[in-house]
Design a protein around this motif. Structure first.
Motif, short mmCIF file in Angstrom:
data_model
loop_
_atom_site.label_atom_id
_atom_site.label_comp_id
_atom_site.label_asym_id
_atom_site.label_seq_id
_atom_site.Cartn_x
_atom_site.Cartn_y
_atom_site.Cartn_z
N LEU A 114 17.66 33.72 69.25
CA LEU A 114 17.24 33.68 68.03
C LEU A 114 16.18 34.30 67.74
O LEU A 114 15.37 34.69 68.58
CB LEU A 114 17.23 32.04 68.08
CG LEU A 114 18.52 31.28 68.41
CD1 LEU A 114 17.89 29.78 68.67
CD2 LEU A 114 19.33 31.26 67.41
N LEU A 115 15.88 34.42 66.64
CA LEU A 115 14.54 35.09 66.00
C LEU A 115 14.23 34.70 64.78
O LEU A 115 15.34 34.25 63.83
CB LEU A 115 14.52 36.54 66.31
CG LEU A 115 15.63 37.27 65.40
CD1 LEU A 115 15.06 37.56 64.00
CD2 LEU A 115 16.13 38.60 66.10
N TRP A 116 13.04 34.87 64.08
CA TRP A 116 12.67 34.42 62.87
C TRP A 116 12.08 35.61 62.19
O TRP A 116 11.42 36.27 62.91
CB TRP A 116 11.46 33.31 62.77
CG TRP A 116 11.85 32.02 63.33
CD1 TRP A 116 12.02 31.25 64.52
CD2 TRP A 116 12.70 30.99 62.30
NE1 TRP A 116 12.43 30.13 64.48
CE2 TRP A 116 12.74 29.90 63.28
CE3 TRP A 116 12.98 30.93 61.21
CZ2 TRP A 116 13.47 28.83 62.45
CZ3 TRP A 116 13.26 29.92 60.42
CH2 TRP A 116 13.78 28.80 61.48
N PRO A 162 8.60 32.30 53.15
CA PRO A 162 9.73 31.87 53.79
C PRO A 162 10.28 32.86 54.96
O PRO A 162 10.07 34.16 54.73
CB PRO A 162 10.79 32.01 52.49
CG PRO A 162 10.12 32.75 51.40
CD PRO A 162 8.58 32.87 51.74
N GLU A 163 10.53 32.25 55.90
CA GLU A 163 11.46 33.02 57.07
C GLU A 163 12.68 32.08 57.28
O GLU A 163 12.97 31.10 56.83
CB GLU A 163 10.55 32.60 58.32
CG GLU A 163 9.01 32.92 58.31
CD GLU A 163 8.72 32.74 59.86
OE1 GLU A 163 8.31 33.54 60.52
OE2 GLU A 163 8.43 31.61 60.08
N MET A 164 13.56 33.18 57.68
CA MET A 164 14.93 32.93 58.35
C MET A 164 15.07 33.11 59.51
O MET A 164 14.58 34.05 60.14
CB MET A 164 15.72 33.43 57.16
CG MET A 164 15.74 34.85 56.83
SD MET A 164 16.61 35.54 55.46
CE MET A 164 18.28 34.94 55.67
N ARG A 165 15.86 32.09 60.02
CA ARG A 165 16.26 32.32 61.66
C ARG A 165 17.65 33.16 61.64
O ARG A 165 18.73 32.98 60.98
CB ARG A 165 16.43 31.16 62.23
CG ARG A 165 16.63 31.17 63.98
CD ARG A 165 16.81 29.79 64.14
NE ARG A 165 17.87 28.99 64.09
CZ ARG A 165 17.95 27.91 64.33
NH1 ARG A 165 17.03 27.21 64.94
NH2 ARG A 165 19.17 27.21 64.13
N TYR A 166 17.71 34.28 62.48
CA TYR A 166 18.72 34.72 62.79
C TYR A 166 19.21 34.45 64.25
O TYR A 166 18.32 34.18 65.29
CB TYR A 166 18.59 36.37 62.76
CG TYR A 166 18.46 37.03 61.24
CD1 TYR A 166 19.46 38.20 61.33
CD2 TYR A 166 18.03 36.49 60.35
CE1 TYR A 166 19.56 38.66 60.12
CE2 TYR A 166 18.27 37.11 59.03
CZ TYR A 166 18.92 38.28 58.90
OH TYR A 166 19.09 38.78 57.68
N ALA A 167 20.51 34.62 64.52
CA ALA A 167 21.10 34.46 66.06
C ALA A 167 21.97 35.54 66.19
O ALA A 167 22.83 36.07 65.32
CB ALA A 167 21.65 33.01 65.76
N ARG A 168 22.33 35.42 67.60
CA ARG A 168 23.17 36.49 68.10
C ARG A 168 23.98 35.69 69.49
O ARG A 168 23.02 35.49 70.22
CB ARG A 168 22.98 37.80 68.32
CG ARG A 168 23.63 38.75 69.08
CD ARG A 168 23.18 40.18 69.42
NE ARG A 168 24.03 40.63 70.38
CZ ARG A 168 23.87 42.08 70.86
NH1 ARG A 168 22.62 42.67 70.46
NH2 ARG A 168 24.55 42.53 71.55
#
Length: 167
Positions: A121-123, A157-163
């Motif tokens: 995960l990352l922001w 605003p930040e959004m979370r990404y996932a892989r």
């Protein structure tokens, strides 16, 4: 990353913030960033010896350090989960677009996979289109989680990404 790398990593990180986040967060905050203070924070973190946090550096031929990435356990508040999180990845502005960031990201993915994590995960700042494209090309997708990052009273605003990582 070694203690001797902290000054250069701080230069890269501060330069990366000033380059990547110009116009996205208050300029006064970017202008107030201190390479010296950041280097001291890096030294403190490394000296604490938390082996769950991995700091990677990228060098070009000749040994010049041009990139830095940091990953470790995913945090929900103060609680660590079983997933991994990419905390940071920065490339010296003169080396952006030359594959340094991709190499650091590949190594972080490989190490998180080897450690048995199911996801990374990352922001990312919601308005940072360049970074979002970078992560999307590497297989990351927004997972719907969003939060506000307060910078000098400005809500960014930040959004979370996932892989998903291979098992």
């Amino acid at each position: 990353m070694a203690l001797a790398d902290c000054d250069r990593v701080a230069q890269i990180r501060v330069g990366g913030w000033r380059s990547a986040y110009q116009g996205l967060i208050p300029q006064s905050y970017l202008d107030g960033l201190s390479v010296e203070e950041d280097a001291e924070r890096r030294r403190t973190h490394l000296s604490q010896g938390d082996v769950s946090v991995v700091n990677l550096v990228a060098e070009v031929t000749g040994g010049e350090l041009v990139g830095w990435a940091c990953h470790g356990p995913h945090r929900q508040g103060e609680v660590r989960t079983g997933e991994a999180e990419l905390y940071a990845i920065y490339v010296h502005p003169d080396h952006v677009g030359q594959g340094v960031g991709q190499a650091l990201l590949r190594e972080s993915v490989a190490r998180c996979t080897a450690a048995g994590h199911g996801r990374l995960l990352l922001w990312v700042l919601k308005e940072n289109d360049r970074a979002r494209r970078f992560y999307e090309r590497a297989g990351f997708r927004a997972d719907g989680a969003e939060e506000l990052f307060d910078v000098e009273g400005v809500a960014v605003p930040e959004m979370r990404y996932a892989r998903a990582l291979p098992r």
